[in-house]
Design a protein around this motif. Structure first.
Motif, PDB file in Angstrom:
ATOM      1  N   ALA A  69      46.223  37.627 132.297  1.00 45.84           N
ATOM      2  CA  ALA A  69      45.269  38.324 132.345  1.00 45.84           C
ATOM      3  C   ALA A  69      44.002  37.883 133.328  1.00 45.84           C
ATOM      4  N   THR A  70      43.593  36.744 132.936  1.00 46.95           N
ATOM      5  CA  THR A  70      42.227  36.342 133.570  1.00 46.95           C
ATOM      6  C   THR A  70      42.720  35.893 135.155  1.00 46.95           C
ATOM      7  N   SER A  71      44.042  35.383 135.392  1.00 47.14           N
ATOM      8  CA  SER A  71      44.361  34.935 136.664  1.00 47.14           C
ATOM      9  C   SER A  71      44.417  35.940 137.548  1.00 47.14           C
ATOM     10  N   ILE A  72      44.938  37.271 137.154  1.00 49.90           N
ATOM     11  CA  ILE A  72      45.013  38.331 137.846  1.00 49.90           C
ATOM     12  C   ILE A  72      43.706  38.817 138.420  1.00 49.90           C
ATOM     13  N   ILE A  73      42.955  38.742 137.499  1.00 48.64           N
ATOM     14  CA  ILE A  73      41.283  39.043 137.802  1.00 48.64           C
ATOM     15  C   ILE A  73      40.922  38.153 139.030  1.00 48.64           C
ATOM     16  N   LEU A  74      41.043  37.077 138.818  1.00 49.22           N
ATOM     17  CA  LEU A  74      40.657  35.762 139.716  1.00 49.22           C
ATOM     18  C   LEU A  74      41.398  36.022 141.098  1.00 49.22           C
ATOM     19  N   GLY A  84      44.743  29.059 145.737  1.00 50.77           N
ATOM     20  CA  GLY A  84      45.095  28.552 144.427  1.00 50.77           C
ATOM     21  C   GLY A  84      45.086  29.139 143.245  1.00 50.77           C
ATOM     22  N   TRP A  85      44.334  30.445 143.189  1.00 58.12           N
ATOM     23  CA  TRP A  85      44.491  31.308 141.940  1.00 58.12           C
ATOM     24  C   TRP A  85      45.832  32.040 142.049  1.00 58.12           C
ATOM     25  N   LEU A  86      46.319  32.268 142.907  1.00 57.18           N
ATOM     26  CA  LEU A  86      47.650  32.831 142.947  1.00 57.18           C
ATOM     27  C   LEU A  86      48.910  31.943 142.094  1.00 57.18           C
ATOM     28  N   LEU A  87      48.793  30.610 142.235  1.00 55.66           N
ATOM     29  CA  LEU A  87      49.625  29.525 141.949  1.00 55.66           C
ATOM     30  C   LEU A  87      49.013  29.485 140.300  1.00 55.66           C
ATOM     31  N   LEU A 129      33.697  19.952 141.609  1.00 53.02           N
ATOM     32  CA  LEU A 129      33.270  19.312 140.503  1.00 53.02           C
ATOM     33  C   LEU A 129      34.271  19.702 139.354  1.00 53.02           C
ATOM     34  N   GLY A 130      34.465  20.968 139.534  1.00 52.00           N
ATOM     35  CA  GLY A 130      35.823  21.528 138.636  1.00 52.00           C
ATOM     36  C   GLY A 130      37.112  20.852 138.612  1.00 52.00           C
ATOM     37  N   ILE A 131      37.609  20.367 140.037  1.00 50.75           N
ATOM     38  CA  ILE A 131      38.496  19.531 140.270  1.00 50.75           C
ATOM     39  C   ILE A 131      38.343  18.085 139.534  1.00 50.75           C
ATOM     40  N   SER A 132      37.362  17.648 139.644  1.00 49.43           N
ATOM     41  CA  SER A 132      36.975  16.539 139.264  1.00 49.43           C
ATOM     42  C   SER A 132      37.116  16.331 137.636  1.00 49.43           C
ATOM     43  N   LEU A 133      36.843  17.378 136.815  1.00 52.68           N
ATOM     44  CA  LEU A 133      36.975  17.390 135.480  1.00 52.68           C
ATOM     45  C   LEU A 133      38.299  17.708 135.077  1.00 52.68           C
ATOM     46  N   GLY A 168      36.188  29.356 138.100  1.00 55.45           N
ATOM     47  CA  GLY A 168      36.875  30.542 138.925  1.00 55.45           C
ATOM     48  C   GLY A 168      35.896  31.688 138.439  1.00 55.45           C
ATOM     49  N   ILE A 169      35.536  32.020 137.331  1.00 51.30           N
ATOM     50  CA  ILE A 169      34.662  33.001 136.800  1.00 51.30           C
ATOM     51  C   ILE A 169      33.134  32.805 137.311  1.00 51.30           C
TER      52      ILE A 169
END
Length: 295
Positions: free
Chosen positions: A23-28, A39-42, A185-189, A256-257
């Motif tokens: 549900a969250t990914s659809i929003i993103l 990336g979000w579609l994946l 930074l998110g990718i690094s985490l 993403g949010i």
């Protein structure tokens, strides 16, 4: 009908968690774009794969534990799920370069080549997973196992390339737009947890094949048997696979949010409205504000 064991309980929990992620990914996707590069579609596709894969695991336990086709399908979804996860990470790296490093043709070609590598590894994983459970001949099963081994090695190579490219982007961080640095930074985490997931996939692929093939001698259990997706220790599967994936998707979802990526380019539209086109005033203002955003 059989009853669920601990692994089945984990599958139920996965379905619930990934329904939330779906549900969250659809929003993103609606917010950041439908393109595969974003990336979000994946992430959306990955959530669907995990929901279906968990349902297949439950079916294998409760409906027909001897149904080879269900086991093969569940195994394919298990291994194929890593592909969109790595592909999404690669897509996010592409998003990081927008408006800055994407002007370098070498970086653009490298990202495209890595995307092709992702596709090749996925195809080998699916074909190998199908053939490794083949009951028609021993040679088909052996060939399938070989393809699976090649696919996980390619996934490992892809992960290493992603880490190296991500490190290069950090060295060039002063050129990257402000909010895209937050995505970096998110990718690094996420990368350390993604690395553990890739490691588990490799160990599972090289563990003894548990699907019976007529005429073939069943492999004896060895030190890698505990990493097998189906018959290994469920605690290891939970920590190294399920939990790692949830953490990675959780990190990407939160980023993403919280990250307004579109603001990096809002100044461009504002400049066009102010100067009414592509005049010198607009370009001068755009360069100044680009410098401010990168800072």
């Amino acid at each position: 009908m059989g009853k669920l064991d601990e692994r089945g309980g984990v599958d139920i929990a996965e379905i619930i968690v990934y329904l939330c992620f779906l549900a969250t990914s659809i929003i993103l996707v609606l917010r950041h774009g439908f393109t595969r590069k974003a990336g979000w579609l994946l992430i959306l596709i990955f959530s669907l794969i995990r929901i279906i894969g968990s349902a297949l695991h439950i079916a294998a336990e409760t409906i027909d534990s001897n149904n080879i086709n269900i086991q093969i399908a569940a195994g394919i979804f298990e291994s194929a799920g890593v592909s969109p996860l790595l592909g999404a990470t690669l897509g996010f790296l592409g998003t990081v370069t927008q408006g800055s490093l994407d002007r370098d043709p070498i970086i653009a070609r490298v990202i495209r080549a890595m995307g092709l590598l992702t596709t090749v590894a996925l195809v080998l994983s699916i074909v190998g997973g199908t053939q490794s459970g083949s009951t028609s001949s021993i040679s088909d099963a052996n060939e399938g196992n070989t393809l699976r081994h090649v696919s996980v090695i390619l996934f490992l190579v892809l992960y290493i390339l992603i880490v190296l490219l991500h490190g290069y982007f950090w060295r060039q961080r002063d050129l990257i737009l402000k909010h895209r640095r937050q995505l970096l930074l998110g990718i690094s985490l996420a990368l350390p947890f993604l690395g553990i997931r890739v490691l588990y996939m490799i160990l599972s692929a090289f563990s003894p094949n548990v699907i019976a093939v007529p005429g073939a001698t069943q492999p004896s259990r060895n030190s890698l048997s505990k990493f097998n997706t189906f018959t290994g220790e469920w605690q290891i599967n939970f920590v190294m696979a399920v939990l790692m994936e949830v953490i990675v998707i959780g990190v990407y979802t939160v980023v993403g949010i919280m990250t307004p990526l579109s603001q990096d380019f809002d100044f461009e539209e504002e400049g066009r409205n102010r100067y009414g086109g592509d005049g010198d005033g607009y370009h001068g203002d755009m360069e100044l504000r680009t410098s401010m955003i990168r800072g």
